[in-house]
Design a protein around this motif. Sequence first.
Motif, PDB file in Angstrom:
ATOM      1  N   ASN A   1       3.617 -28.292   2.638  1.00 43.92           N
ATOM      2  CA  ASN A   1       4.879 -27.983   1.954  1.00 43.92           C
ATOM      3  C   ASN A   1       5.817 -29.184   1.974  1.00 43.92           C
ATOM      4  OD1 ASN A   1       5.812 -24.875   1.227  1.00 43.92           O
ATOM      5  ND2 ASN A   1       3.973 -24.987   2.473  1.00 43.92           N
ATOM      6  N   TRP A   2       5.943 -29.776   3.148  1.00 46.36           N
ATOM      7  CA  TRP A   2       6.858 -30.913   3.304  1.00 46.36           C
ATOM      8  C   TRP A   2       6.404 -32.099   2.448  1.00 46.36           C
ATOM      9  CZ3 TRP A   2       7.675 -33.968   8.514  1.00 46.36           C
ATOM     10  CH2 TRP A   2       8.724 -34.881   8.343  1.00 46.36           C
ATOM     11  N   ALA A   3       5.118 -32.413   2.521  1.00 49.11           N
ATOM     12  CA  ALA A   3       4.605 -33.573   1.780  1.00 49.11           C
ATOM     13  C   ALA A   3       4.929 -33.439   0.295  1.00 49.11           C
ATOM     14  CB  ALA A   3       3.097 -33.699   1.987  1.00 49.11           C
ATOM     15  N   LEU A   4       4.692 -32.267  -0.244  1.00 48.12           N
ATOM     16  CA  LEU A   4       4.868 -32.085  -1.694  1.00 48.12           C
ATOM     17  C   LEU A   4       6.340 -31.970  -2.073  1.00 48.12           C
ATOM     18  CD1 LEU A   4       1.833 -31.836  -1.681  1.00 48.12           C
ATOM     19  CD2 LEU A   4       2.004 -29.805  -3.106  1.00 48.12           C
ATOM     20  N   ILE A   5       7.042 -31.063  -1.394  1.00 49.73           N
ATOM     21  CA  ILE A   5       8.439 -30.817  -1.762  1.00 49.73           C
ATOM     22  C   ILE A   5       9.294 -32.044  -1.421  1.00 49.73           C
ATOM     23  CG2 ILE A   5      10.460 -29.363  -1.281  1.00 49.73           C
ATOM     24  CD1 ILE A   5       8.416 -27.043  -0.782  1.00 49.73           C
ATOM     25  N   GLY A   6       9.031 -32.605  -0.232  1.00 51.94           N
ATOM     26  CA  GLY A   6       9.830 -33.758   0.221  1.00 51.94           C
ATOM     27  C   GLY A   6       9.689 -34.978  -0.670  1.00 51.94           C
ATOM     28  N   THR A   7       8.480 -35.244  -1.152  1.00 53.15           N
ATOM     29  CA  THR A   7       8.308 -36.426  -2.021  1.00 53.15           C
ATOM     30  C   THR A   7       8.679 -36.096  -3.468  1.00 53.15           C
ATOM     31  OG1 THR A   7       5.973 -35.904  -2.312  1.00 53.15           O
ATOM     32  CG2 THR A   7       6.507 -37.535  -0.627  1.00 53.15           C
ATOM     33  N   ALA A   8       8.436 -34.877  -3.893  1.00 54.06           N
ATOM     34  CA  ALA A   8       8.768 -34.514  -5.284  1.00 54.06           C
ATOM     35  C   ALA A   8      10.261 -34.723  -5.532  1.00 54.06           C
ATOM     36  CB  ALA A   8       8.377 -33.062  -5.565  1.00 54.06           C
ATOM     37  N   PHE A   9      11.090 -34.180  -4.621  1.00 49.88           N
ATOM     38  CA  PHE A   9      12.535 -34.277  -4.845  1.00 49.88           C
ATOM     39  C   PHE A   9      13.056 -35.686  -4.629  1.00 49.88           C
ATOM     40  CE2 PHE A   9      12.200 -29.658  -4.608  1.00 49.88           C
ATOM     41  CZ  PHE A   9      12.983 -29.317  -5.699  1.00 49.88           C
ATOM     42  N   SER A  10      12.436 -36.425  -3.700  1.00 49.54           N
ATOM     43  CA  SER A  10      12.954 -37.782  -3.460  1.00 49.54           C
ATOM     44  C   SER A  10      12.482 -38.771  -4.533  1.00 49.54           C
ATOM     45  CB  SER A  10      12.551 -38.266  -2.068  1.00 49.54           C
ATOM     46  OG  SER A  10      11.149 -38.385  -1.982  1.00 49.54           O
TER      47      SER A  10
ATOM     48  N   GLY B   1       0.846 -29.144  14.272  1.00 53.36           N
ATOM     49  CA  GLY B   1       0.302 -29.950  13.187  1.00 53.36           C
ATOM     50  C   GLY B   1       1.105 -31.232  13.061  1.00 53.36           C
ATOM     51  N   ALA B   2       0.720 -32.024  12.098  1.00 49.80           N
ATOM     52  CA  ALA B   2       1.461 -33.269  11.881  1.00 49.80           C
ATOM     53  C   ALA B   2       1.351 -33.657  10.413  1.00 49.80           C
ATOM     54  CB  ALA B   2       0.908 -34.391  12.762  1.00 49.80           C
ATOM     55  N   LEU B   3       2.353 -34.409  10.003  1.00 48.03           N
ATOM     56  CA  LEU B   3       2.286 -35.060   8.699  1.00 48.03           C
ATOM     57  C   LEU B   3       2.367 -36.558   8.941  1.00 48.03           C
ATOM     58  CD1 LEU B   3       2.226 -34.811   5.580  1.00 48.03           C
ATOM     59  CD2 LEU B   3       4.732 -34.817   5.635  1.00 48.03           C
ATOM     60  N   TYR B   4       1.371 -37.269   8.447  1.00 45.65           N
ATOM     61  CA  TYR B   4       1.429 -38.727   8.461  1.00 45.65           C
ATOM     62  C   TYR B   4       2.192 -39.154   7.213  1.00 45.65           C
ATOM     63  CZ  TYR B   4      -0.252 -43.216   6.641  1.00 45.65           C
ATOM     64  OH  TYR B   4      -0.318 -44.461   6.068  1.00 45.65           O
ATOM     65  N   ILE B   5       3.212 -39.981   7.423  1.00 47.36           N
ATOM     66  CA  ILE B   5       3.983 -40.512   6.291  1.00 47.36           C
ATOM     67  C   ILE B   5       3.968 -42.034   6.420  1.00 47.36           C
ATOM     68  CG2 ILE B   5       6.208 -40.528   5.092  1.00 47.36           C
ATOM     69  CD1 ILE B   5       6.899 -37.917   6.665  1.00 47.36           C
ATOM     70  N   ARG B   6       3.305 -42.682   5.480  1.00 49.77           N
ATOM     71  CA  ARG B   6       3.190 -44.140   5.558  1.00 49.77           C
ATOM     72  C   ARG B   6       4.582 -44.762   5.598  1.00 49.77           C
ATOM     73  NH1 ARG B   6       2.290 -48.662   2.127  1.00 49.77           N
ATOM     74  NH2 ARG B   6       2.453 -47.382   0.245  1.00 49.77           N
ATOM     75  N   LYS B   7       4.689 -45.797   6.429  1.00 51.54           N
ATOM     76  CA  LYS B   7       5.995 -46.449   6.599  1.00 51.54           C
ATOM     77  C   LYS B   7       6.524 -46.912   5.246  1.00 51.54           C
ATOM     78  CE  LYS B   7       8.190 -49.451   9.926  1.00 51.54           C
ATOM     79  NZ  LYS B   7       8.533 -48.675  11.106  1.00 51.54           N
ATOM     80  N   GLY B   8       7.787 -46.613   4.975  1.00 45.25           N
ATOM     81  CA  GLY B   8       8.406 -47.067   3.731  1.00 45.25           C
ATOM     82  C   GLY B   8       8.409 -46.028   2.629  1.00 45.25           C
TER      83      GLY B   8
END
Lengths: 395, 142
Positions: A79-88, A213-220
Amino acid sequence: MASEKTVYMDHSATTATDPEVVQAMLPWYSQSYGNPSSIYRLAGISRVAIDEARAKVATAIGAKPDEIFFTSGGTESDNWALIGTAFSHKGKGNHIITTAIEHHAILHTCEYLKKQGFDITYLPVDEYGQVRMEDLKAAITDRTILVSVMFANNEIGTIEPVSEIGKLCREQGILFHTDAVQAIGNVPINVATMNIDLLSLSGHKFYGPKGTGALYIRKGIRIDSFLHGGAQEKRKRAGTENVPGIVGLGAAIEKAVRDQDLKTSRIRDLRNRLLERILTEIPNCRLNGHKTERLPGNINICFEFIEGESLLLLLDHAGIAASTGSACSSGSLEPSHVLMAIGVPIEIAHGSLRLTLGIENTEDDINYVSEEIKKAVEKLRSISPLYADYLKKRS
Amino acid sequence: MYSEKVMDHFMNPRNQGEIPDADGVGEVGNPSCGDIMRIFIKVKDNIITDVKFQTFGCGAAIASSSMATELIKGKTLEEAWEMSNKAVVEALEGLPPVKVHCSVLAEDGIHQAINDYRIKQGLSPWEEKAGHAHGHDDESGE
């Protein structure tokens, strides 16, 4: 009387928490219970424990510790990966590409994003469940901001061409997220060489605790915060950390990756023998998914003329825990969206059985399970009008 | 999720099989929905003297077929026609809400078998009462 024996073959649903993992978690409940955000020593050791776990998760997937964010599990990470990047990234575009065979944590999040004004493309897959690169290339537009393709499918076990997808997305300047919930501990993963920007993982699929769980978010990578509140997880995911769970996740992933080759080759060998017995000893059945590009413990097979839920009930009676893509097991009218996407005829899709093997399965289990499946399929076929018609047609 | 009664009728179905010289046959459901029931009846002097079923479907579908055939065996055609899906659910000591449609299917299958018999006898088929529900919802999680 139901069988006393228990054979667990549903490791894609969840796994037993490894006793060593439980041991590692225990001190963090009643002894070292300090809130990592506080300043006294009791809190400090919790902070250190989280940092250690973060380093273990990072090492397991070839990331850096500050690229790992702890969550409550695979669903939250997706949820975070999709919603967080979609809006940003909506300044750049509103188009997201995913596949028809994703987990509902992705598919239902995409439905939500569609209501928020995003356009979603669901890529089809081939008969083995793999995304075709030409379909992905053709779907990309100048408004595409994110591609989300699972690392390995939870139902049919098919492993997607993640490296190729990652390379293409990186070249095109599009974010690439992968739901690797089923893949961790089963397939080698390196987010750096595979050009993965975001990756979801879940502790309880590799003998770790549930709710971790975890979400990996590449730096930057720009991503909106998901839970708003305190300053935890670099202000990106608020809420007091689940310290015992995070420690357990770290311990579990370290062990899962360390023993991966040995464990998976043993499980693959058992799986192949079970599969071979089913396919040779039971007529009118077919394997779903890819022959080789497949999770080591996964079997997904359709038995003609019978329905999956009744098969699960008979197996449960014999002490065997398995799963099905039949509609009747879930209460929905449609059978599995994954089986539909790979082109399994709807009436056959109702008769699917998923067996997912894990570390505690043995040679004895293979013999027992193949015998019990054979008996159960025969019993249900003897009741089935479709089988009666088939026998009449044949004679 | 199922009552002991449902499990008993699922594990040990009564009246399973085919009547090759049946006086009436009913078939309801379809393979794409994941359930099919076929009901065979033998009728003498307006009484169902024998009944058998074949079912492709979930545990509740098989148990409903077994129970429904038990309930109509030895009954008059009128009595069998009046047997509602509710009677099947009650006799099974309940079905989960998403599985109630399986009992409806059993009722429908019996109605079809009776009407098939009536048509073969040159009689006009009885009319279905309006309004029984088939329902499903939601998926499970992992």
